[in-house]
Scaffold this active site. Structure first.
Site, PDB file in Angstrom:
ATOM      1  N   GLY A 239       0.757  -1.246   0.000  1.00  0.00           N
ATOM      2  CA  GLY A 239       0.000   0.000   0.000  1.00  0.00           C
ATOM      3  C   GLY A 239       0.784   1.291   0.000  1.00  0.00           C
ATOM      4  O   GLY A 239       0.191   2.362  -0.170  1.00  0.00           O
ATOM      5  N   ARG A 278       2.822  -1.574  -5.955  1.00  0.00           N
ATOM      6  CA  ARG A 278       2.979  -0.325  -6.712  1.00  0.00           C
ATOM      7  C   ARG A 278       4.348   0.332  -6.522  1.00  0.00           C
ATOM      8  O   ARG A 278       4.926   0.830  -7.479  1.00  0.00           O
ATOM      9  CB  ARG A 278       1.877   0.646  -6.267  1.00  0.00           C
ATOM     10  CG  ARG A 278       1.748   1.873  -7.117  1.00  0.00           C
ATOM     11  CD  ARG A 278       0.817   2.891  -6.451  1.00  0.00           C
ATOM     12  NE  ARG A 278      -0.435   2.347  -6.000  1.00  0.00           N
ATOM     13  CZ  ARG A 278      -1.581   2.381  -6.690  1.00  0.00           C
ATOM     14  NH1 ARG A 278      -1.614   2.923  -7.882  1.00  0.00           N
ATOM     15  NH2 ARG A 278      -2.690   1.864  -6.175  1.00  0.00           N
ATOM     16  N   ARG A 314      -6.408   3.300 -15.612  1.00  0.00           N
ATOM     17  CA  ARG A 314      -6.405   4.008 -14.326  1.00  0.00           C
ATOM     18  C   ARG A 314      -7.048   5.401 -14.378  1.00  0.00           C
ATOM     19  O   ARG A 314      -7.816   5.746 -13.485  1.00  0.00           O
ATOM     20  CB  ARG A 314      -4.988   4.083 -13.742  1.00  0.00           C
ATOM     21  CG  ARG A 314      -4.340   2.706 -13.547  1.00  0.00           C
ATOM     22  CD  ARG A 314      -3.097   2.738 -12.685  1.00  0.00           C
ATOM     23  NE  ARG A 314      -3.424   3.091 -11.319  1.00  0.00           N
ATOM     24  CZ  ARG A 314      -3.288   4.280 -10.809  1.00  0.00           C
ATOM     25  NH1 ARG A 314      -2.787   5.263 -11.526  1.00  0.00           N
ATOM     26  NH2 ARG A 314      -3.654   4.516  -9.578  1.00  0.00           N
ATOM     27  N   TYR A 318     -10.132   5.507 -11.871  1.00  0.00           N
ATOM     28  CA  TYR A 318      -9.887   6.133 -10.554  1.00  0.00           C
ATOM     29  C   TYR A 318      -9.616   7.630 -10.667  1.00  0.00           C
ATOM     30  O   TYR A 318      -9.078   8.217  -9.723  1.00  0.00           O
ATOM     31  CB  TYR A 318      -8.655   5.514  -9.881  1.00  0.00           C
ATOM     32  CG  TYR A 318      -8.560   4.017  -9.931  1.00  0.00           C
ATOM     33  CD1 TYR A 318      -9.418   3.218  -9.163  1.00  0.00           C
ATOM     34  CD2 TYR A 318      -7.608   3.390 -10.724  1.00  0.00           C
ATOM     35  CE1 TYR A 318      -9.314   1.841  -9.198  1.00  0.00           C
ATOM     36  CE2 TYR A 318      -7.507   2.008 -10.759  1.00  0.00           C
ATOM     37  CZ  TYR A 318      -8.361   1.243 -10.003  1.00  0.00           C
ATOM     38  OH  TYR A 318      -8.255  -0.123 -10.036  1.00  0.00           O
ATOM     39  N   CYS A 346     -14.586   4.444 -28.410  1.00  0.00           N
ATOM     40  CA  CYS A 346     -15.838   5.169 -28.636  1.00  0.00           C
ATOM     41  C   CYS A 346     -16.622   5.428 -27.360  1.00  0.00           C
ATOM     42  O   CYS A 346     -17.752   4.941 -27.216  1.00  0.00           O
ATOM     43  CB  CYS A 346     -16.690   4.396 -29.622  1.00  0.00           C
ATOM     44  SG  CYS A 346     -15.769   4.088 -31.110  1.00  0.00           S
ATOM     45  N   GLU A 347     -16.026   6.102 -26.409  1.00  0.00           N
ATOM     46  CA  GLU A 347     -16.775   6.615 -25.268  1.00  0.00           C
ATOM     47  C   GLU A 347     -15.994   7.761 -24.655  1.00  0.00           C
ATOM     48  O   GLU A 347     -14.767   7.776 -24.692  1.00  0.00           O
ATOM     49  CB  GLU A 347     -17.087   5.530 -24.243  1.00  0.00           C
ATOM     50  CG  GLU A 347     -15.950   4.673 -23.784  1.00  0.00           C
ATOM     51  CD  GLU A 347     -16.440   3.559 -22.862  1.00  0.00           C
ATOM     52  OE1 GLU A 347     -16.835   3.879 -21.749  1.00  0.00           O
ATOM     53  OE2 GLU A 347     -16.423   2.395 -23.281  1.00  0.00           O
ATOM     54  N   TYR A 375      -0.353  -1.766 -12.257  1.00  0.00           N
ATOM     55  CA  TYR A 375      -1.773  -1.729 -12.595  1.00  0.00           C
ATOM     56  C   TYR A 375      -2.006  -1.101 -13.980  1.00  0.00           C
ATOM     57  O   TYR A 375      -3.006  -0.441 -14.210  1.00  0.00           O
ATOM     58  CB  TYR A 375      -2.570  -0.999 -11.490  1.00  0.00           C
ATOM     59  CG  TYR A 375      -2.293  -1.573 -10.120  1.00  0.00           C
ATOM     60  CD1 TYR A 375      -2.739  -2.845  -9.792  1.00  0.00           C
ATOM     61  CD2 TYR A 375      -1.558  -0.872  -9.162  1.00  0.00           C
ATOM     62  CE1 TYR A 375      -2.465  -3.406  -8.546  1.00  0.00           C
ATOM     63  CE2 TYR A 375      -1.277  -1.432  -7.913  1.00  0.00           C
ATOM     64  CZ  TYR A 375      -1.730  -2.692  -7.619  1.00  0.00           C
ATOM     65  OH  TYR A 375      -1.450  -3.244  -6.406  1.00  0.00           O
TER      66      TYR A 375
HETATM   67  N1  LLP Z   1      -1.719  -6.859  -0.592  1.00  0.00           N
HETATM   68  C1  LLP Z   1      -3.057  -6.915  -0.780  1.00  0.00           C
HETATM   69  C2  LLP Z   1      -3.846  -7.831   0.013  1.00  0.00           C
HETATM   70  C3  LLP Z   1      -3.659  -6.076  -1.740  1.00  0.00           C
HETATM   71  O1  LLP Z   1      -4.979  -6.125  -1.907  1.00  0.00           O
HETATM   72  C4  LLP Z   1      -2.858  -5.186  -2.502  1.00  0.00           C
HETATM   73  C5  LLP Z   1      -3.454  -4.325  -3.520  1.00  0.00           C
HETATM   74  C6  LLP Z   1      -1.467  -5.175  -2.279  1.00  0.00           C
HETATM   75  C7  LLP Z   1      -0.937  -6.021  -1.308  1.00  0.00           C
HETATM   76  C8  LLP Z   1      -0.529  -4.296  -3.039  1.00  0.00           C
HETATM   77  O2  LLP Z   1      -0.799  -2.940  -2.830  1.00  0.00           O
HETATM   78  P1  LLP Z   1       0.196  -1.837  -3.430  1.00  0.00           P
HETATM   79  O3  LLP Z   1       1.518  -1.943  -2.663  1.00  0.00           O
HETATM   80  O4  LLP Z   1       0.379  -2.101  -4.857  1.00  0.00           O
HETATM   81  O5  LLP Z   1      -0.491  -0.552  -3.164  1.00  0.00           O
HETATM   82  N2  LLP Z   1      -5.778  -1.159  -9.425  1.00  0.00           N
HETATM   83  C9  LLP Z   1      -5.574  -0.160  -8.401  1.00  0.00           C
HETATM   84  C10 LLP Z   1      -4.858  -0.693  -7.188  1.00  0.00           C
HETATM   85  C11 LLP Z   1      -5.522  -1.896  -6.555  1.00  0.00           C
HETATM   86  C12 LLP Z   1      -4.793  -2.409  -5.359  1.00  0.00           C
HETATM   87  C13 LLP Z   1      -5.374  -3.707  -4.904  1.00  0.00           C
HETATM   88  N3  LLP Z   1      -4.688  -4.339  -3.833  1.00  0.00           N
HETATM   89  C14 LLP Z   1      -4.836   1.031  -9.011  1.00  0.00           C
HETATM   90  O6  LLP Z   1      -4.568   1.017 -10.216  1.00  0.00           O
HETATM   91  O7  LLP Z   1      -4.560   2.016  -8.321  1.00  0.00           O
END
Ligand code: LLP
Length: 421
Positions: A239, A278, A314, A318, A346-347, A375
């Protein structure tokens, strides 16, 4: 810090000119820097030095085989959320005891796959999942190592679609019910409870929510131990956010995050796992696209690209910001123009950004979306029958296509027209 820099006015990925990759593979494409991927993994690994720990890369952010093979080679474990990701991790040579399995909806087939292939732990998210995993393990004659994901009811202060640690979210069990749920698990012979899991959301740019959550986990560790449970491992999730806008203040560094972890849970004698995605992959990737047209609207200019929302969703999903830069740097003193930057789908949602000041561009120019490694490719689709775009990996002065662009024939051949039509 990343490895996408201008040299004499031309954008490079490490020692390779982006324009050279475009000439070789066509546009649009994703390009990743090996040096950035490695550097970001090691920042986390070093941030936890001195603690028994494993950094498990959240494969959902970028799951290309070449990337996970590279990170596994640096010593990363893997955080997987599906049978497909588990199979990818194994195919990359990652041993089962370095793979953690997260997610709220694991199926019997996925449980079997991981129990038979080897797994470090399942992060279990509900009582029904616990009962099912117990049954599957007993059926196979094995014991499943588990942590239980608790929902600490903390506001991660991030986009609503990627916050996971509030009680209204579908994730984990309410921390208030933890005592009862751990007691339930302890009575299931197919399960071995080894710890606690927490993950409160993604793209967090402030450490305070992590601190609140990890303090709750520390308290829960003491409480569960006093109730007779062996808590020897804490999975603290992922996160940590990245700077999507160069002009803004930077989010906390992995070293600050590591210090916070030590402060909150360092004296519990637990093995620590984290699941960053990320921060490892995000700024290690660009999406490169070509300008197809500059179109004059009534009150604005549209920059129409050959990349679209199906390639990078993205912004549409978001309202995410990505810095967009020219591959050929503008001359010093060039006055910017303002563009709505859009794709050909087309949107109207197929808009990457509105009213963005950019160096003047013409049809045929190349532009790059920064921070597109995480992502990006993994969330792409073939909407509008636009074949998935290729992925390229750079290392020093060499580059390789690590996923090919399907031809139209490849794409069509995936469908099956029954003979009775
Ligand atoms: N662990 C779990 C249980 C998770 O659900 C996630 C992300 C991570 C680790 C990794 O999180 P990170 O370090 O990447 O923030 N598609 C969205 C992000 C979805 C994140 C889902 N879970 C975007 O493009 O911002």
């Amino acid at each position: 810090m990343d490895h996408f820099l201008y040299r004499d006015g031309a954008l490079f990925a490490e020692d390779v000119a982006i324009a050279d990759i475009a000439a070789a593979v066509g546009t649009p494409f994703y390009v990743y820097s090996s040096a950035t991927l490695k550097r970001h993994f090691h920042l986390f690994d070093e941030a936890l030095a001195g603690m028994d720990h494993l950094v498990c890369f959240a494969m959902k952010s970028l799951s290309n085989q070449a990337v996970i093979t590279l990170l596994a080679g640096e010593g990363a474990g893997m955080d997987v959320v599906s049978g497909g990701e588990y199979a990818r991790a194994k195919a990359a040579g990652v041993l089962g005891d370095r793979i953690v399995f997260s997610g709220v909806g694991k199926t019997v087939d996925e449980m079997r796959l991981a129990l038979q292939g080897g797994i470090r732990q399942f992060n279990v998210e509900s009582e029904p999942e616990m009962a099912r995993l117990n049954a599957v393990a007993l059926d196979l004659g094995v014991v499943a190592p588990i942590t239980i994901r608790v929902n600490p009811d903390v506001d991660a202060k991030t986009h609503a679609k990627i916050a996971t640690g509030k009680s209204e979210n579908k994730f984990g069990i309410p921390i208030s019910r933890a005592s009862a749920v751990y007691a339930l698990a302890a009575g299931m012979p197919g399960l071995k409870v080894i710890g606690i899991d927490v993950h409160i959301g993604s793209q967090l740019t402030d450490l305070a929510p992590f601190e609140q959550a990890y303090q709750k986990v520390a308290e829960l560790t003491q409480q569960l131990r006093s109730e007779g449970h062996e808590i020897s491992r804490l999975d603290l999730g992922g996160g940590l956010g990245i700077p999507y806008e160069r002009s803004n203040a930077s989010p906390p560094l992995p070293s600050d995050y590591g210090a916070l972890i030590k402060r909150c849970v360092g004296d519990l004698g637990c093995e620590i796992e984290i699941e960053p995605g990320r921060l490892i992959s995000g700024n290690a990737g660009l999406m490169v696209s070509e300008v197809v047209y500059i179109k004059e609207g009534e009150d604005r200019q549209f920059m129409i690209l050959d990349a679209a929302m199906n390639d990078l969703i993205r912004p549409a999903m978001y309202e995410a910001h990505h810095d967009i830069i020219p591959v050929k740097e503008a001359e010093v003193g060039t006055l910017p123009e303002t563009y709505d930057i859009v794709g050909p789908v087309c949107e109207s949602g197929d808009t990457f950004t509105k009213a963005r000041a950019m160096a003047p561009a013409m049809a045929g120019d190349l532009i790059a979306f920064r921070s597109a490694g995480a992502y990006g490719a993994v969330m792409s689709s073939e909407y509008n029958s636009r074949p998935l775009i290729p992925e390229v990996l750079v290392q020093g002065d060499q580059f390789a296509v690590i996923r090919q662009r399907p031809t139209y024939e490849d794409m069509i051949a995936r469908d099956i027209v029954p003979e009775w039509i």
